[in-house]
Design a protein around this motif. Structure first.
Motif, PDB file in Angstrom:
ATOM      1  N   HIS A 225      55.899  43.794  62.034  1.00 17.17           N
ATOM      2  CA  HIS A 225      55.573  44.099  63.425  1.00 17.17           C
ATOM      3  C   HIS A 225      55.131  42.858  64.198  1.00 17.17           C
ATOM      4  O   HIS A 225      54.540  41.932  63.631  1.00 17.17           O
ATOM      5  CB  HIS A 225      54.430  45.123  63.494  1.00 17.17           C
ATOM      6  CG  HIS A 225      54.788  46.452  62.913  1.00 17.17           C
ATOM      7  ND1 HIS A 225      53.857  47.328  62.411  1.00 17.17           N
ATOM      8  CD2 HIS A 225      55.988  47.069  62.740  1.00 17.17           C
ATOM      9  CE1 HIS A 225      54.444  48.419  61.970  1.00 17.17           C
ATOM     10  NE2 HIS A 225      55.743  48.282  62.153  1.00 17.17           N
ATOM     11  N   LYS A 226      55.397  42.873  65.492  1.00 12.63           N
ATOM     12  CA  LYS A 226      54.843  41.892  66.434  1.00 12.63           C
ATOM     13  C   LYS A 226      54.313  42.704  67.613  1.00 12.63           C
ATOM     14  O   LYS A 226      55.015  42.965  68.591  1.00 12.63           O
ATOM     15  CB  LYS A 226      55.911  40.905  66.912  1.00 12.63           C
ATOM     16  CG  LYS A 226      56.548  40.085  65.768  1.00 12.63           C
ATOM     17  CD  LYS A 226      57.845  40.700  65.321  1.00 12.63           C
ATOM     18  CE  LYS A 226      58.686  39.806  64.446  1.00 12.63           C
ATOM     19  NZ  LYS A 226      58.098  39.391  63.208  1.00 12.63           N
ATOM     20  N   ILE A 227      53.062  43.136  67.488  1.00 10.69           N
ATOM     21  CA  ILE A 227      52.462  44.066  68.444  1.00 10.69           C
ATOM     22  C   ILE A 227      51.130  43.516  68.940  1.00 10.69           C
ATOM     23  O   ILE A 227      50.319  43.041  68.142  1.00 10.69           O
ATOM     24  CB  ILE A 227      52.219  45.449  67.794  1.00 10.69           C
ATOM     25  CG1 ILE A 227      53.543  46.110  67.410  1.00 10.69           C
ATOM     26  CG2 ILE A 227      51.421  46.352  68.724  1.00 10.69           C
ATOM     27  CD1 ILE A 227      53.358  47.396  66.620  1.00 10.69           C
ATOM     28  N   THR A 229      48.033  44.736  71.946  1.00 10.67           N
ATOM     29  CA  THR A 229      47.573  45.581  73.053  1.00 10.67           C
ATOM     30  C   THR A 229      46.249  45.031  73.569  1.00 10.67           C
ATOM     31  O   THR A 229      45.418  44.557  72.786  1.00 10.67           O
ATOM     32  CB  THR A 229      47.374  47.055  72.632  1.00 10.67           C
ATOM     33  OG1 THR A 229      46.307  47.145  71.680  1.00 10.67           O
ATOM     34  CG2 THR A 229      48.642  47.616  72.024  1.00 10.67           C
ATOM     35  N   TYR A 236      52.443  43.947  74.161  1.00 11.83           N
ATOM     36  CA  TYR A 236      53.585  43.074  73.873  1.00 11.83           C
ATOM     37  C   TYR A 236      54.315  43.598  72.643  1.00 11.83           C
ATOM     38  O   TYR A 236      53.695  44.085  71.693  1.00 11.83           O
ATOM     39  CB  TYR A 236      53.129  41.645  73.599  1.00 11.83           C
ATOM     40  CG  TYR A 236      52.553  40.915  74.785  1.00 11.83           C
ATOM     41  CD1 TYR A 236      53.337  40.060  75.562  1.00 11.83           C
ATOM     42  CD2 TYR A 236      51.211  41.075  75.137  1.00 11.83           C
ATOM     43  CE1 TYR A 236      52.805  39.384  76.649  1.00 11.83           C
ATOM     44  CE2 TYR A 236      50.668  40.404  76.230  1.00 11.83           C
ATOM     45  CZ  TYR A 236      51.471  39.557  76.974  1.00 11.83           C
ATOM     46  OH  TYR A 236      50.934  38.887  78.055  1.00 11.83           O
ATOM     47  N   ILE A 237      55.632  43.468  72.661  1.00  7.27           N
ATOM     48  CA  ILE A 237      56.458  43.812  71.513  1.00  7.27           C
ATOM     49  C   ILE A 237      57.712  42.944  71.557  1.00  7.27           C
ATOM     50  O   ILE A 237      58.219  42.625  72.638  1.00  7.27           O
ATOM     51  CB  ILE A 237      56.823  45.312  71.508  1.00  7.27           C
ATOM     52  CG1 ILE A 237      57.611  45.664  70.237  1.00  7.27           C
ATOM     53  CG2 ILE A 237      57.599  45.705  72.760  1.00  7.27           C
ATOM     54  CD1 ILE A 237      57.812  47.169  70.061  1.00  7.27           C
ATOM     55  N   LEU A 271      52.429  51.582  71.516  1.00 10.24           N
ATOM     56  CA  LEU A 271      52.049  50.409  70.726  1.00 10.24           C
ATOM     57  C   LEU A 271      50.669  50.611  70.115  1.00 10.24           C
ATOM     58  O   LEU A 271      50.427  50.247  68.952  1.00 10.24           O
ATOM     59  CB  LEU A 271      52.055  49.164  71.610  1.00 10.24           C
ATOM     60  CG  LEU A 271      53.393  48.793  72.256  1.00 10.24           C
ATOM     61  CD1 LEU A 271      53.216  47.614  73.211  1.00 10.24           C
ATOM     62  CD2 LEU A 271      54.426  48.458  71.192  1.00 10.24           C
ATOM     63  N   ILE A 313      58.464  54.014  71.879  1.00 10.00           N
ATOM     64  CA  ILE A 313      58.091  53.035  70.858  1.00 10.00           C
ATOM     65  C   ILE A 313      58.417  53.640  69.507  1.00 10.00           C
ATOM     66  O   ILE A 313      57.827  54.648  69.100  1.00 10.00           O
ATOM     67  CB  ILE A 313      56.601  52.680  70.946  1.00 10.00           C
ATOM     68  CG1 ILE A 313      56.260  52.164  72.351  1.00 10.00           C
ATOM     69  CG2 ILE A 313      56.248  51.640  69.887  1.00 10.00           C
ATOM     70  CD1 ILE A 313      57.017  50.931  72.787  1.00 10.00           C
ATOM     71  N   GLY A 421      62.625  44.443  69.975  1.00  8.94           N
ATOM     72  CA  GLY A 421      61.606  44.657  68.968  1.00  8.94           C
ATOM     73  C   GLY A 421      61.680  43.675  67.828  1.00  8.94           C
ATOM     74  O   GLY A 421      62.133  42.538  67.996  1.00  8.94           O
ATOM     75  N   SER A 422      61.265  44.132  66.649  1.00  8.41           N
ATOM     76  CA  SER A 422      61.167  43.253  65.485  1.00  8.41           C
ATOM     77  C   SER A 422      62.304  43.436  64.498  1.00  8.41           C
ATOM     78  O   SER A 422      62.469  42.633  63.580  1.00  8.41           O
ATOM     79  CB  SER A 422      59.836  43.508  64.758  1.00  8.41           C
ATOM     80  OG  SER A 422      59.804  44.831  64.218  1.00  8.41           O
ATOM     81  N   CYS A 436      59.085  47.752  64.317  1.00  8.02           N
ATOM     82  CA  CYS A 436      58.770  48.486  65.538  1.00  8.02           C
ATOM     83  C   CYS A 436      59.615  47.949  66.692  1.00  8.02           C
ATOM     84  O   CYS A 436      59.649  46.740  66.934  1.00  8.02           O
ATOM     85  CB  CYS A 436      57.282  48.354  65.883  1.00  8.02           C
ATOM     86  SG  CYS A 436      56.714  49.509  67.148  1.00  8.02           S
ATOM     87  N   ASN A 437      60.310  48.853  67.395  1.00  4.42           N
ATOM     88  CA  ASN A 437      61.142  48.505  68.547  1.00  4.42           C
ATOM     89  C   ASN A 437      60.776  49.363  69.741  1.00  4.42           C
ATOM     90  O   ASN A 437      60.344  50.510  69.590  1.00  4.42           O
ATOM     91  CB  ASN A 437      62.625  48.721  68.240  1.00  4.42           C
ATOM     92  CG  ASN A 437      63.260  47.562  67.497  1.00  4.42           C
ATOM     93  OD1 ASN A 437      62.618  46.909  66.678  1.00  4.42           O
ATOM     94  ND2 ASN A 437      64.531  47.314  67.766  1.00  4.42           N
TER      95      ASN A 437
END
Length: 489
Positions: A225-227, A229, A236-237, A271, A313, A421-422, A436-437
């Motif tokens: 993941h690249k999340i 909040t 961000y995603i 997210l 998400i 997403g990732s 996560c997309n």
């Protein structure tokens, strides 16, 4: 000599029987099953050590930690939206035509990924790491109540220390700061690095950590993941992590081309839910109850914007056999009437995705794929080259990006439907990683993504049959051999 041969034969027999028991006792993708069987049979004994690190599934009791109250929180919202799914109108949203067209996909994600439709979002897209980090730091500095971060890579390098210093400062100001990082992807980063943040009142843990990581040797299931909040209002995603290479500061990669989306609006709730789900599975002592009044006020405030982008998400992981993001990719490709545009650093599609691409291109859909022209993983790069040649033969346009390393994971359908997403277009993202997309239904974002694709193509080389014909037999062999390892890469 005969005794030695008998011993070797017995070892090989026992090894083969053990290999059969090992790989066939758990359900998994048939290609991966046979790939692991070949590894165990042709690399006797040593193959089992490789399997111990890379082939075992996560334990079921650990899997169950990732379900619970966070999913229950959105179930009532999803049930309400299902009942209301019908004809979107112009007075509801400017994107009503796109939403009406995508109703099947929307309901699919509700059913398989517990993903409600979240509207009224303002979105921005960044392809340069410096632009992303500058905006991210601005949002950090303005944070009032909470900062939640989950990255596959959080390196202890220059930008990593700058990020840590800023997070530590915010923790001292009373902001609730929580960080999840992947221990494998953030190699070299540990609790000592995060000690200033922890001493300031913040929290930082490796994903699904425990005290016996040397015993629990499963390194194949990564938190990709690249999340982010902030205050439950901004999120961000995308594909970027925290590290100097993502800002183009590593000589090995040079310019880094990626895609990160900033969300302001209801989409942040999706997210936030994903982060809380992962946090509660990672930190058993300080869980977040998403249904508690104080948590709702902190993490799920009411956010009003002038934005019109609607999104879902969607997360996928090795827990579920649904492969939700892959299903989303296949559904998008199947919906295409005019064009499919894809950016992926790793182009290793399984048979179902290959079939979707074949059907689309033979139905007259214009398909464009952009991949890197340089490796970061040798076998993965050679497998990508193999599939590039196969897709080119089908009439799909595949470009190799020349100006550094392309790491974006995006898809745009008919200049209307967008995924950012990732998740890469490969077996690992579909079956092994926690991904996560954001699937976004917005004409304006699709138009901006179209411009991004055109800019990237200007710095890319179209792959042709002539280029493949000039490749050496040795390169051809490496590509075909790497393709055999596709389910393991």
């Amino acid at each position: 000599m005969s005794l030695v041969l008998e011993i070797i034969g017995l070892i090989l027999l026992i090894n083969t029987i053990a290999a059969i028991i090992t790989v066939f006792r758990q359900p998994r993708n048939i290609a991966a099953t046979w790939a692991w069987f070949l590894v165990l049979v042709f690399i006797p004994v040593l193959g089992f050590f490789i399997y111990a690190f890379f082939g075992r599934r996560l334990p079921k009791n650990r899997m169950l930690l990732l379900s619970g109250s966070t999913k229950k929180q959105v179930s009532s919202l999803i049930n309400k939206q299902k009942r209301q799914l019908g004809k979107f109108t112009a007075d509801q949203t400017p994107n009503y035509q796109i939403l009406n067209r995508a109703q099947g996909q929307i309901e699919m994600f509700m059913n398989t990924a517990t993903a409600p439709l979240l509207g009224n979002n303002e979105v921005d897209v960044y392809t340069k790491g410096t632009d992303f980090v500058n905006q991210l730091f601005t949002d950090f500095k303005n944070a009032r109540s909470s900062i939640n971060i989950e990255f596959y890579t959080f390196y202890a390098d220059n930008i990593g220390h700058q990020t840590l210093d800023l997070l530590t400062e915010k923790a001292k100001q009373g902001v609730d700061v929580r960080v999840i990082y992947d221990a494998w992807g953030s190699m070299g980063t540990n609790e000592k690095f995060f000690r200033p943040l922890i001493e300031a009142g913040g929290h930082a843990y490796p994903f699904l950590h425990n005290r016996f990581n040397l015993i629990d040797m499963r390194v194949n299931f990564r938190d990709h993941h690249k999340i982010v909040t902030i205050d439950g209002e901004y999120g961000y995603i995308g594909g970027m992590n925290i590290g100097d290479q993502y800002l183009g500061r590593k000589k090995k990669f040079g310019n880094w081309y990626d895609c990160m989306m900033r969300v302001h609006g209801q989409g942040v709730q999706g997210l936030q839910s994903r982060f809380i789900l992962d946090w509660n599975a990672t930190d058993q002592q300080d869980k977040i109850d998403p249904n508690a009044a104080d948590a709702i006020a902190k993490y799920y405030p009411e956010v009003k914007t002038d934005g019109h982008a609607a999104m879902q998400i969607v997360a996928s992981d090795p827990i579920s056999s649904m492969e939700q993001i892959k299903m989303g990719y296949i559904k998008l490709i199947g919906m295409a009437q005019r064009s499919v545009k894809i950016m992926t650093p790793y182009l290793i599609p399984d048979e179902s995705v290959l079939d979707a691409l074949k059907i689309a291109v033979k139905s007259g859909v214009d398909i464009t794929i952009i991949t890197p022209d340089m490796p970061d993983h040798p076998f993965v790069y050679r497998a990508t080259q193999y599939y590039t040649e196969q897709l080119t033969k089908l009439g799909i346009k595949v470009y190799a990006y020349n100006n550094g390393f392309l790491h974006a994971k995006t898809m745009v359908i008919d200049d209307e439907l967008v995924s950012i997403g990732s998740a890469n277009l490969d077996y690992r993202s579909f079956e092994l990683n926690f991904e996560c997309n954001a699937f976004v239904y917005d004409k304006d974002l699709a138009n901006r993504m179209e411009a991004i694709y055109q800019d990237a193509i200007l710095e890319s080389t179209l792959q042709t049959k002539q280029i493949f014909a000039q490749e050496s037999w040795w390169l051809n062999f490496k590509q075909h051999f790497s393709r055999l390892l596709s389910p393991l890469l």
